[in-house]
Every structure is written in C-alpha cells, then in structure tokens.
Design an enzyme around this catalytic site. Structure first.
Site, mmCIF file in Angstrom:
data_model
loop_
_atom_site.group_PDB
_atom_site.id
_atom_site.type_symbol
_atom_site.label_atom_id
_atom_site.label_comp_id
_atom_site.label_asym_id
_atom_site.label_seq_id
_atom_site.Cartn_x
_atom_site.Cartn_y
_atom_site.Cartn_z
ATOM 1 C CG ASP A 50 -2.043 -1.131 1.146
ATOM 2 O OD1 ASP A 50 -1.957 -2.162 0.216
ATOM 3 O OD2 ASP A 50 -3.211 -1.029 1.843
ATOM 4 C CE LYS A 57 -5.382 1.873 2.536
ATOM 5 N NZ LYS A 57 -4.175 1.166 2.941
ATOM 6 C CE LYS A 78 -7.137 -1.192 2.503
ATOM 7 N NZ LYS A 78 -5.873 -1.762 2.754
#
Lengths: 335, 782
Positions: free
Chosen positions: A172, A235, A271
């Site tokens: 991430d 995300k 996400k």
C-alpha cells in the site's frame, strides 16, 4: 469464471485472496492528459447520489448475513500503530484466520471464511507472514514513507523492495499529495509508475489520501493518473488524515475505475480505508459497489475495506441473525 | 436461498415493507373511500373500485360523488369560511402546525398507503413525498402566523375548489390545502380517482388536529365530479393535471369571476454540455425521468446532449439503466415501481410503439413482474424536434434524446415546445450554466440537478404548462386577493355626433402606433371623436385583426427590451414622465375636451406621478434568494411575462393607459394597448411622447377602436403571453375563454371598477401581474 473464483475464495487455500489472480493485471498506460483534464466531479450531485444509496438498497435476513460474510472476506484487517509488537500482530493474524466464531459460521452453513488480508507496517511483515503461513491470506505492507510520503524518494522506493523481500504480497503505497495540489500530474504519474515497478509481482494499492487533495475533481484526476501508472488498487486514505473514506469520495473513485475499465478493459480494485466501522456502513459500500461497478467487483480481488473495528460489529450482527438476540462484543474473540 | 448461495450470487433479495397495517386501516373504516364533509364521513358508496397497480388487486371501494353531493361539500366549506378567516393568523398556524406533526406521526401509514394506491416505490413515498408534505404544512403554519403582519392588504378568496392528479396524491394535496387554509380559505378537494386513499388518512388527520368542521372537505370521484366542482359556487379553482383538462377548466370558468391557477403538463428539457460531470448528469436522469416511473409533470423527459459527447453519454446511460431495479413498489430496494393504472400503461405503450419508429428505442433489460402494470425504463435516441415524441408528454419512464452543437442551439431546442414547466442544465462552467438558465422558457430551472422541491421555493410553469406558483410568498398570491371594495363598472359610450357639427381648427390625423411607427388602420375605417360640446375633435382609427397581428409581431420582435438593464428601463420611464410633463397643458386640455370635464390637469399630474412610480420600481422589484434545505440557493427571479395585450379603461383615458403600460414595460414586457374607446385621442397624442422618449420600437403599441372588434383576435393570438382587461366593454368572459388556446395569463376586471387615481391602482399587484417568478436552483460545493 465468477463462481469458480468465489469457490476458491471460500476454501481459504492457496493464493485465493491475492488480488487479481483471475484478472489480467492492469499494466498501466501512457499518461493521457486530455483524459485527466476532462475529468469532472460535481460535488453537490455526487453527495446527493451518495446520500441516497443507503436508502435505495436494503438487505434483510439471509441476504444481509451473506453480504456481511462477504464483507469480512474483503477486510484488510489492519494494525498500524507505533506500539505494534509481534504478539499483537500474531493475535491479529489469528483473528484474520478465524474472523467469526465457528458455531456462528456453522449455523450460517458456511466455512472457510477469512479476512481479505492483514495489513501492517514493514517491521511487522515477517511476523505476519509466519503467522499466516499456509492460510493463503496475503500480507499487505504500508510503504513509501507511510503515512505522509515525505521521506527521501530513494528510500521510499527502496522500502517497497524491502517489504516484498520480507514476504509482503501487497504494497500500500502513498502518493505525494503535493503533486496533485500543484497540478504536477506528470510527477505523480512518474512516481507511481516507478513504485509499481519496484513492487514486481506484489500488487500495489495506491493511497491517494483523498482527505488532503482539496476537491473531488482532484480525487477523480489523481485516481485516473494512478491507474494509468499501473496501480492494481486505488485506495482512499491512510487512516491518518482527518477525513478518511467517505461515500462521495468512493463514488468518484469507483466512477474513475469504471471509466478506466471502459477505455482499457482492465479492472482496477478499490479500497476505502478509515472510518468504516459499522456493519450497516459496509453494506452501503457494497451496494454502491454493486450498482456503480457491477458484480465483477464484489470480490476480494477487486475490493477491500481498510478497517480495524468493522469486523467486531459484523460479528455481533451475524450472531443476532443466528440467535435472534442482540449480541455483545465480549462474546466474540478479540483480534 | 441459503446464505452460502447468496454469498456466491450477491443478489439483493426481497426487502418488503409490510402492507398489513395499511390494509387493516382501510378495512377498519369500511373499505370505502368517499366524502369527508363538514368533519363527517359520507356518503361512502362503492361506485367504483380502487386497485393496487402493482398487483391489480382491489384495495377499496370508491364513491363517485354526484353534483348534488359536491354542492353539499361546497356549502359546508362556505359555512365554515367566515369564522375560519376571522381567526387570528396564530390560531390558524396552530392547526397547520398540528397537521404537520400528525403527518410525521402517521408517516409510515401515509407512505405505505400511497405506495399501495399509486405504485410508486416505498423509498420515494417514505423519503420524498411524506417529508415534503410535512414540510409544506410547517412552512405554511408560518405563513398563517405572518399573514397579519406581512400581508395586511390581502384577504382570503373564500372557498377553493381543488382538483389534484394521481402522480403525487398526498404531496399535491398538501400543496393545495396548506396555502389555502393558511390564508383563511376553506377547501373542497377532489383527489384523483386512481388514488384517493391517502386523502382519507389526511381527512382523519384533520379531525385529529381538531380542525373546525368544513375547513377541509373531500369529494371523491372521477372527471364528472371534478366538472361538478368546477361548476359549483366556489371562488377559486386550483387544478393540477393535464394541459387538455386545464384548457377545459379555463373555458368552463371563463367570465365566472372564479380565480384560477393551473399546473399542467410538461416536456422538460435536460441539457447536458460537454464539460458536465457526465456520471452525475446520468445519475440525475435517474431522478429526472425514472422518478415515480416518469409520471412527473416536471420530469426531465427531453435529453438535449452536446453532439461531441452524445455517443459516450448514451452508452453510459444505457449501462446505468441496466442496473435500475424494477418490481414490487413496497420493496425497499426497488427503483422503478408500477405505472398507476393499466389505462396509463396502455397509453405509454401505444405512444412508444407509434412514435418510437422515428428513432432508436432501447428498453432497459429489467425483468418485468408477472402481474401488475409495469413499463421498463426506456431511452429513444436519434429523434429530431419534429418527432412526435419530442413534443408530446408521454408521462411514463420514457426519455427521448436529441443533440445540439452550440449553447445557442441548446436553448433554441429547449424552448422549441409549447410547454414551459421545468428545465435542467448540466455544466461545470458557471458562466455557461448561469447564462443558459435565464434563457430557458420554464418556471423552474435546476442547475446541475433535477426535481428539487421545497415549500419555500415557487413551483409552476409558463406557456401551456399553466400559471400560478405553488410554494413561497409567490404561492400565496394564488390564495389571496387585495382587499378592495367591489363597485360595478359603468359603461361609457362615446359622445354621439351632434345635429350640427363644428370642425377642428386644423385636421389632425390620429393613427395606430405599431412597431414604433404611426400606422393607418388596415381596414381603412376611422371613427369621428366628438366632444360633449359637439365639436369634432378628430378621428381615431378602427383597428382590426390584421392590426392586432402586426402589433403583436412588432411586440414579439422587440424582445431585446426584456434584456435591457433595469436602469435603462427606469431612465426611459422617467423620460416619458418628463416629456409628458412638458406637454402637460396640452394633454389636460385634450382630456377636458374629450370628456367634457375639468379634471384633465389632475389626470395628467397623476399620470406623470405613476410613470415615476414605475420608473422607481423598474430596478427595485427584487427577486429573492430562498432558504431551501440545500447547500446552494434557489433564486426567485421576476421575469417579464412577455407580450401583454391590455385593454385600457375607458374612464381615465391617459391615466388608465399609463397605469397598465408603465408596470408592464418597467418589468421588461412589451405591450399592445387598446386605448380608451370613447376617449382615444389622449392615447394617440401619447405616442408622440413615446416617440420622443427613446422607447424602442415595438415595446409599446397602441390600437384604437371598439374593443369588441379586435379583442377576440388579441385574446386568441397564440403569440401573446397575457391579456389584461380593464375595458369598459364586457370582455372578461370572452377573453378568459379565448385565452385557453395557449393558456395565456389573464387579468380581467369582471365588470368591476377601480379608482385609477388611488393607491389601489399602482404598485405590487400590477408588478405581480407583469412578472413570472422563475426559480433557479443552484446547488454548489467543491
């Protein structure tokens, strides 16, 4: 194909929950500034749509239980605290393997439910990898100077490789918000592109830190640039910004993903992270996902919740569904 | 299905709202919807059947009220009205407040009954209709409270007959009843024959609120009952429904003195520019044309999309249509419910089958339920303005689409309709959106949005979408009138030709004044104008229908006046006053000579004063920013009505003309004035004043001659937007009947006199008739 993928997901074996094991991975494309600049986001209209998704869709009884179970399989069970220890991370991993009490799952007639992944800082990756060995649950590492992304660029890139070598199969990354705020889309593109290259086979989730981008239009444009640069997921947040995942931001990012799929044929995952702590909220997100992006995205390959306390609420709702009585949090194992 | 199966399929599954309580409520009241008069139920007869459009099953019986039964209800309302109006505003406010609270307390019952009866999704009745109903009563409780202090010069009309449609049974009921009773009127309301049940719940709410008997009355039935209500002894008819029926009501009430407001059909444009947020514009269409199955008078049913993005837009739109969920309207996850009745379903089906051939028809791949009245969301692309479905209201979930190249063309396409209810404009460019919005012929414009409603914001149309506004301060005009003593108007005949005539000192030729030029009457006839003394004062042309045609054409062509700045219009009105002042003695003498009195000087002075009044108002009759529940604003802007035909009073040949002309042109209208027939020469002298006062050609046109001769041509002219009559001739009935052709606004004297010198003959009442309130909703936020 859909059924087959779901079937593997339920067995909890192999690499079932790795993103896009059954999707062609987004290779990225050249930066298309015409497309980026044409992206619009009307905040007021977006908020109106977001405000009614929860009232347009309702899930009852078995449907609610099934959707909540699905939500569990999409959770990146997360701990990102300065006081994380191996013990704490092992406990979290245990919860990821068995997120719902056996008797409740048995009553629901399902088995093999695990969370989508476990998400930790780099130093905790080996502990998590060891704790999850054999489960097929991937370990995600936050990276690139998380959460602010302001450490030296070379070190940020190097951090990715370190985590991949330590066993993380999902990275991430955080983007440089300043590139968005100054409109330097080329710099953003180059940065994300290089980070993706560093990830290798590990799948990359690009954290846009939407709460710091100033406008939904910037969110739309940053989403497109991140996907063009090869992000596997986009995300919303680190969880450390003052505003994290929201429905309006989600709608903008989902629509960007849809546009990208329409034009390139590649499905990029989404996400939302931070601030989603109620079972009901998770159902609203999944309804939005189903209606905006379609059933293909209703899978941990293409959707994750970045959440730490959501699971607890879902467990209580599931016990309520099984027993007809409202539940208490201490009846469920802590993570 | 097992949990595991659902886990794999991720379907929504059923989420039904229970109908049990609502059905029990109906059963407990005998299972029949019927009249509620003077606080009591009855008659309750099963003359017809109300059924659930989603299943075809019987819901209740329905009473078809006879004219006699309607008259009983009107008598009950009549009896209750004086004491209701005599209550203080605060006392009435308490009742309206109680109703608002009770609507909230019975919200679920109301929502379920509405959905059972109408077929709309429970989400809409629960989240939109019922909350707006409560909001309307709260808002108008406040209006009752403020009436005494804020509207001291206005009073209730009396008994209001109200006829509402089936698409928003309870919401339309509240839009009608709340302002009416807040202002001290009593009402007899006829719900639509398909959807009379929520009115029954509302009647019970009135009883629970302790509303005095007779203030709110319901008569059920179909068209015949409505016709009986229109014909009954009411003071006002308020109608929402089809343009066709609106026209019939207009003709039926013509000359009766009954006040009338009509909220009719539409074919509202939905304009999408290439710089719009396209996904949001598409989602907006869901709320525009697939809200309430498209059975919405202001539905954005005509998509006008910029050619450069049209293909992509249509592709995305079709994809969105595919995810709309259609089915049992009581299901909480349903987007599209049932069409109100098989008859309406048949109409939609037939229109699309016939008109769809002109384009490409796309039906959303929705699974239709096995029973009930359902029609899938439909898009018809490739239509041209000439196609029937681009012009006619379908009143179903059918969107038609065409493309444009430039903003100017978008406006032209949008306005290429007989309707003018609502419009949407989608663009991220504020300059473009706010430039286009005022150019659209519509009573309501939504910028980057659609179907936004609030009690504080006026709603209503222009052109054949009707007249009158519902909501806001402007909505109260429909339920009040100025306090004024009624006096009969005495007709004035021209002085007859004497036995032996005396000629004028030098012949002066009075002409018509059309398009800024003096024009001989087309017919070539003139009338000698005699003084009381028998002196020949001159000749006045006798206008005919061709002069009317020419004058209206000139007025239409002078549309630039509407866009002139208010400051410029003020300057010109001042200037007219200045130039009249310079010739005051001459005008005074003319008036005295024509009328045989010595009031000329006073009339000229009053006329100059009045010109100054409207010069003053020209840049001060402000619009408003409405506090709607939205991050954004709703601007209520006073727009000119357009071309106004005005028959000037006989008794004040100069002041009467100025009193009608000045407010009209101050607000940006163009006028065709019919001068005082017995005393026409002040008007014909006056055009010389206009000529020297920089009034653009065509803004003021003056016709002379007997009003009856050309009144029909003017009142029936389809390019005239309003007719005012203060004529001494008995024209009111004819004008109102003729106006039905294009549903022009009318303001007639009904044979009653006015004091043209008094304060009652200037100010807001005149400005209100000279303007239409356009509400532009501008949500914002970054």
């Amino acid at each position: 194909m859909q059924t087959e993928r779901e079937a593997t997901a339920q067995t909890g074996t192999g690499t079932a929950q790795l993103p896009q094991t059954t999707e062609a991975r987004n290779p990225g494309m050249a930066l298309d500034m015409d497309w980026v600049r044409a992206a619009q986001a009307n905040t007021s209209a977006i908020e109106r749509r977001a405000a009614t998704i929860g009232t347009r869709r309702s899930l009852k009884k078995e449907h609610q239980a099934a959707w909540l179970l699905k939500a569990i399989t999409m959770i990146d069970l997360t701990t990102l605290a300065g006081d994380d220890t191996p013990g704490r991370v092992r406990r979290l991993c245990a919860k990821a393997r068995q997120p719902v009490r056996e008797d409740i799952l048995a009553a629901l007639g399902v088995e093999g439910i695990t969370t989508g992944a476990v998400c930790v800082y780099h130093e905790m990756v080996p502990t998590a990898v060891a704790a999850l060995k054999g489960t097929g649950i991937p370990v995600a590492a936050v990276s690139t100077g998380f959460p602010a992304g302001l450490s030296p660029y070379k070190l940020r890139l190097a951090e990715i490789g370190e985590s991949v070598r330590a066993g993380a199969s999902e990275i991430d990354i955080v983007i440089s918000r300043r590139h968005v705020l100054t409109g330097d889309w080329q710099a953003l593109f180059d940065e994300v592109r290089e980070m993706r290259a560093e990830c290798g086979d590990a799948h990359m989730k690009a954290i846009l830190a939407t709460g710091e981008l100033g406008s939904l239009r910037n969110v739309a444009r940053a989403s497109l640039v991140a996907m063009m640069a090869g992000a596997d997921f986009i995300k919303t947040s680190t969880g450390k910004e003052s505003v994290n995942a929201t429905l309006p931001v989600s709608l903008v990012m989902m629509r960007a993903i849809r546009d990208y799929h329409e034009r390139t044929g590649y499905r990029v995952g989404y996400k939302p992270a931070g601030g989603i702590s109620k079972a009901k909220d998770s159902l609203i997100y999944l309804s939005l996902l189903k209606d905006e992006l379609g059933d293909a995205w209703l899978s941990p390959h293409l959707f994750r919740f970045g959440a730490s306390s959501l699971l607890g609420d879902i467990e209580r709702q599931l016990e309520h569904h099984v027993t007809g009585h409202y539940s208490a949090s201490y009846r469920h194992a802590m993570g | 299905m097992t949990v595991k199966e659902i886990f794999d399929s991720m379907d929504y599954g059923p989420a039904p709202e229970s109908a049990a309580e609502a059905m029990a409520w109906i059963a407990a009241r005998g299972g029949i919807a019927g009249n509620y008069v003077g606080g009591k139920w009855g008659p309750l007869r099963e003359d017809m059947v109300l059924s659930n459009p989603a299943t075809g099953e019987r819901l209740a019986g329905l009473t078809r009220s006879t004219p006699d039964e309607v008259n009983v209800a009107v008598a009950a309302a009549r009896k209750a009205q004086p004491s209701w109006a005599k209550l203080t505003g605060h006392q009435r406010a308490r009742y309206l407040y109680a109703i608002a609270r009770l609507v909230q307390k019975h919200s679920r019952l109301l929502a379920v009954i509405e959905t059972l009866d109408n077929g709309k999704p429970i989400r809409e009745s629960r989240d939109i209709d019922v909350p707006l109903v409560a909001r309307h009563f709260y808002y108008h409780a406040g209006m009752a409270q403020l009436m005494g202090s804020e509207l001291p010069d206005r009073e209730a009309l009396g008994v209001c007959g109200q006829i509402i449609p089936w698409n928003f049974p309870l919401l339309m009921l509240s839009w009608k009843i709340a302002p009416a009773i807040a202002m001290g009127n009593t009402v007899v309301l006829k719900p639509a024959e398909y959807t009379s049940l929520s009115a029954m719940v509302f009647a019970e709410i009135c009883s629970e609120a302790g509303l005095p008997p007779g203030v709110v009355n319901f008569v059920t039935g179909e068209g015949s009952t409505g016709a009986a209500l229109v014909a009954s002894e009411v003071d006002k008819i308020a109608f929402t429904g089809s343009t066709e029926v609106g026209r019939i009501i207009r003709r039926a009430t013509a000359g009766s003195g009954k006040s009338l407001t009509l909220e009719l059909g539409g074919k509202s444009p939905y304009i999408v520019f290439d710089d719009a947020d396209i996904d949001s514009a598409i989602e907006g269409l869901v709320d525009a044309i697939w809200f309430n199955q498209g059975q919405v008078c202001c539905a954005g049913s005509r998509l006008i999309v910029q050619e450069s993005i049209a293909d992509r837009f249509h592709t995305k739109l079709k994809a969105r249509m595919a995810t709309l969920r259609m089915g049992d309207p009581l299901d909480k996850s349903i987007d599209i419910g049932a069409i109100v009745d098989p008859v309406q379903l048949e109409t939609i089906t037939r229109m699309v089958a016939e008109g769809g051939k002109d384009g490409e028809v796309y039906h959303a791949p929705c699974k239709l339920p096995d029973q009930g009245s359902y029609y899938p969301p439909t898009l018809i692309t490739g239509l041209d303005p000439a196609a029937r479905l681009m012009q006619e209201e379908i009143f179903g979930p059918v969107l038609v689409s065409t493309t444009f190249r430039t903003p100017a063309e978008a406006v032209e396409l949008a306005n290429n309709t007989r309707y003018g209810l609502a419009a949407s404009v989608w663009s991220e460019n504020i300059n473009l959106a706010l430039d286009v919005a005022p150019k659209l012929a519509a009573g309501v414009v939504w910028v980057n949005g659609t179907n936004m409603f609030d009690a504080a914001a006026g709603f209503g149309g222009v052109r054949e979408s009707g007249f009158g506004r519902e909501g806001g301060w402007e909505g109260l005009l429909a339920y009040t009138r100025p306090v004024r003593k009624a006096r009969a108007l005495k007709p004035i005949a021209p002085f007859p030709a004497p036995a032996s005539a005396t000629g004028p000192d030098l012949d002066r030729t009075a002409k018509l004044f059309i398009g800024g030029k003096q024009a001989r009457p087309d017919g070539g006839y003139s009338r000698a104008v005699w003084a009381k003394s028998g002196k020949l004062l001159g000749h006045a042309g006798i206008a005919n229908r061709k002069d009317v045609r020419n004058a209206v054409e000139a007025a239409r062509a002078a549309s630039g006046w509407a866009r002139a700045t208010a400051h410029l219009r003020a300057q010109i009105l001042f200037y007219i006053g200045e130039n009249l002042s310079a010739r005051a003695d001459e005008f005074a003498a003319r008036i005295d000579a024509m009328m045989g009195g010595r009031h000329g000087a006073r009339e000229v002075a009053a006329s100059i004063d009045r010109l100054f009044t409207y010069a003053a108002w020209a840049d001060k009759y402000d619009g408003a920013a409405k506090p709607v529940p939205l991050r954004g604003t709703a601007l209520a802007m006073n727009e000119p009505v357009g071309v106004i035909g005005a028959f000037c009073p006989d008794e004040a040949p100069l002041l009467g003309l100025v009193s009608l002309m000045a407010p009209a042109i101050a607000m940006g209208n163009r006028v065709v004035l019919a001068a005082s027939h017995p005393f026409p020469l002040a008007a014909t002298d006056f055009y010389q004043v206009l000529e020297t006062s920089d009034v653009p050609a065509g803004v003021v046109n003056i016709l002379t001659g007997p009003h009856d001769d050309f009144a029909k041509a003017l009142a029936g002219h389809l390019d005239v937007d309003a007719i005012w009559s203060q004529s001494g001739a008995d024209l009111s009935a004819m004008i109102e009947a003729e106006s039905a052709g294009n549903l022009k606004r009318t303001w007639v004297n009904n044979g009653l006199a006015r004091d043209w010198f008094g304060a009652e003959s200037e100010g807001r009442e005149f400005l209100q008739h000279a303007t239409e309130v356009k509400t532009t909703w501008i949500p914002f936020g970054e």
